[in-house]
Motif scaffolding. Sequence first.
Motif, short mmCIF file in Angstrom:
data_model
loop_
_atom_site.label_atom_id
_atom_site.label_comp_id
_atom_site.label_asym_id
_atom_site.label_seq_id
_atom_site.Cartn_x
_atom_site.Cartn_y
_atom_site.Cartn_z
N PRO A 117 -19.78 191.36 32.65
CA PRO A 117 -18.51 190.67 32.38
C PRO A 117 -17.96 190.05 33.66
O PRO A 117 -18.12 190.60 34.75
N SER A 118 -17.31 188.91 33.54
CA SER A 118 -16.74 188.26 34.71
C SER A 118 -15.65 189.12 35.33
O SER A 118 -15.10 190.02 34.69
N THR A 119 -15.33 188.85 36.59
CA THR A 119 -14.30 189.61 37.28
C THR A 119 -12.96 189.46 36.55
O THR A 119 -12.20 190.42 36.43
N GLY A 120 -12.68 188.26 36.06
CA GLY A 120 -11.44 188.05 35.31
C GLY A 120 -11.42 188.83 34.01
O GLY A 120 -10.38 189.34 33.60
N ALA A 121 -12.58 188.95 33.36
CA ALA A 121 -12.66 189.71 32.11
C ALA A 121 -12.41 191.19 32.37
O ALA A 121 -11.69 191.85 31.61
N VAL A 122 -12.99 191.73 33.44
CA VAL A 122 -12.74 193.13 33.78
C VAL A 122 -11.26 193.35 34.04
O VAL A 122 -10.66 194.34 33.59
N MET A 123 -10.63 192.43 34.76
CA MET A 123 -9.20 192.53 35.05
C MET A 123 -8.36 192.55 33.78
O MET A 123 -7.49 193.41 33.60
N LEU A 124 -8.63 191.62 32.86
CA LEU A 124 -7.84 191.53 31.64
C LEU A 124 -8.05 192.75 30.75
O LEU A 124 -7.09 193.32 30.21
N LEU A 125 -9.29 193.20 30.61
CA LEU A 125 -9.55 194.37 29.78
C LEU A 125 -9.02 195.65 30.43
O LEU A 125 -8.62 196.58 29.72
N ALA A 126 -8.96 195.70 31.75
CA ALA A 126 -8.33 196.84 32.43
C ALA A 126 -6.84 196.87 32.13
O ALA A 126 -6.26 197.95 31.90
N ALA A 127 -6.21 195.71 32.10
CA ALA A 127 -4.79 195.65 31.76
C ALA A 127 -4.56 196.10 30.32
O ALA A 127 -3.59 196.81 30.03
N ILE A 128 -5.44 195.71 29.42
CA ILE A 128 -5.31 196.12 28.02
C ILE A 128 -5.41 197.64 27.89
O ILE A 128 -4.78 198.24 27.02
N HIS A 129 -6.18 198.26 28.75
CA HIS A 129 -6.36 199.72 28.69
C HIS A 129 -5.28 200.49 29.44
O HIS A 129 -5.27 201.73 29.37
N THR A 130 -4.39 199.81 30.15
CA THR A 130 -3.38 200.52 30.94
C THR A 130 -1.95 200.05 30.68
O THR A 130 -1.03 200.87 30.74
N CYS A 131 -1.76 198.78 30.43
CA CYS A 131 -0.41 198.24 30.20
C CYS A 131 0.04 198.53 28.77
O CYS A 131 -0.78 198.79 27.88
N ASP A 132 1.36 198.46 28.52
CA ASP A 132 1.89 198.58 27.16
C ASP A 132 1.84 197.24 26.43
O ASP A 132 1.59 197.19 25.23
N GLN A 133 2.11 196.16 27.17
CA GLN A 133 2.09 194.82 26.60
C GLN A 133 1.39 193.90 27.60
O GLN A 133 1.61 194.01 28.81
N VAL A 134 0.57 192.98 27.11
CA VAL A 134 -0.19 192.08 27.98
C VAL A 134 -0.02 190.64 27.54
O VAL A 134 -0.27 190.29 26.38
N ASP A 135 0.42 189.81 28.47
CA ASP A 135 0.45 188.36 28.29
C ASP A 135 -0.60 187.77 29.22
O ASP A 135 -0.57 188.01 30.44
N ALA A 136 -1.54 187.02 28.67
CA ALA A 136 -2.66 186.47 29.44
C ALA A 136 -2.47 184.97 29.64
O ALA A 136 -2.22 184.24 28.68
N TYR A 137 -2.61 184.53 30.88
CA TYR A 137 -2.45 183.13 31.25
C TYR A 137 -3.68 182.66 32.04
O TYR A 137 -4.25 183.42 32.81
N GLY A 138 -4.06 181.41 31.82
CA GLY A 138 -5.14 180.85 32.63
C GLY A 138 -6.52 181.31 32.24
O GLY A 138 -7.46 181.20 33.04
#
Length: 444
Positions: free
Chosen positions: A372-393
């Motif tokens: 997975p791309s570095t950006g994908a790991v970052m976004l999926l890590a946020a999904i596993h830790t944050c309560d709400q996620v807004d993704a941009y870019g």
Amino acid sequence: MTFRLPSRLLLWFIGLLGVALLTLFVVCVTTQIPVPWQVMSLQSKHFRFFSDKNDSSSLEYQPSAENELDTAEELGQNSLQKSDVQNSSESGNDAKSDQAKSITNSLKPVAKPTELDFFGDRYATDDIPSQTNCPNNIRKRVPQTQFAEMFLHSIPVLQWAKHFSPVEYQRLSHYGGAHGWGSVSAEVLNSSLAILNTPANRLMFDDWENRAHRSECIRCAVVGNGGILNGSRKGKEIDEHDYVFRVNGAALTGFENDVGSRTSFYTFSTNTMRNSMRSYARVGYKGPPISKETRYIFLPDHDRDYILMKAASTHTAIDQGPERSKNPPTYFGEDVTVEKFKIYHPDFIRYLRNRFLHSNLLKTGARRIYRPSTGAVMLLAAIHTCDQVDAYGFMTPDYTLYSDHYYDKQRRAVHFYANHDMRMEMRLWQELHNAGLINLFMRQ
């Protein structure tokens, strides 16, 4: 007098030469084709929601600045092919160790266990409680979506001092590159992870309890570098989140109106960071953002990441590898402390690859470098830790309307590279958005 071979002997010679050449060709080809083996005798269900049989038809093998693989990384990734062979004995080895049983779980694998591209679907567990009592967080919504059976609530997102042990090293050394510890010596790994022994290294939101004005839910903005943000005027909205995640060549100066100015978490590997510094200096990217708020999350591709993290946090020179230096590294500021550093757990990256982004590239010659791309790991890590996620870019279906990056001075078409499956990632973001697990910024 001219010597001439009898015609029959000449024909025999040509025939034998042809057979020899054909045999040599067959040997060269077959040595690159993995031999089928039985990995585990498990009954499994297949959960590939996002595969596309046509994904690999228009791939480019020329790497970009953020995707470039250097020689050391390629050598590390070579062990990916070897690791699958060792999986056949992994189940038996784990059964012999009570300690291994206590830290790993066995779930139904996403890929069929007899498939050649299968990576062990067994992971360590971490029971880190939620840092909030958010009534409608992502983890509570997952069971009502198609991601329910894919999502592991106890997967360790970050690794720290407690994760190293001889038993764990034996287990994870089966996997190379970003998916395990196969590219790192036990000595380097142990000495580096031992540095990460504070609560700040194991908690994503280590300053949450000390914030004066905490909200009920942790709201995260996860910002990619896609051209869709150019002219978006989303900067103020992004900065109003509790935490802001950024990745690789995140140039901010002059682009604040579109992308904001805060950085809470910066995700990178040593390789992608250095490549970004070379490639995007022209648009003002000089290195990782530095602020009191910023934490740095390594995506460890090989030993370079562990070595740099240790040197930066202890303010010592790097005595080995491509970053060898006489002075301590200053990428993260001269007064950076160990509390500023985090590092993704290789089990988490392998879990993302197995369950969320199990690409058809794994059936091609690109399988040894795919992740997975570095950006994908970052976004999926946020999904596993944050309560709400807004993704941009991040990439959306209308990506051809925008330049590759928001900071491009001239329009550049989006390119696809063999080490990532960006089309698959794009479809995953759409599915997560439609499932209500993220809010994806889209213009169309």
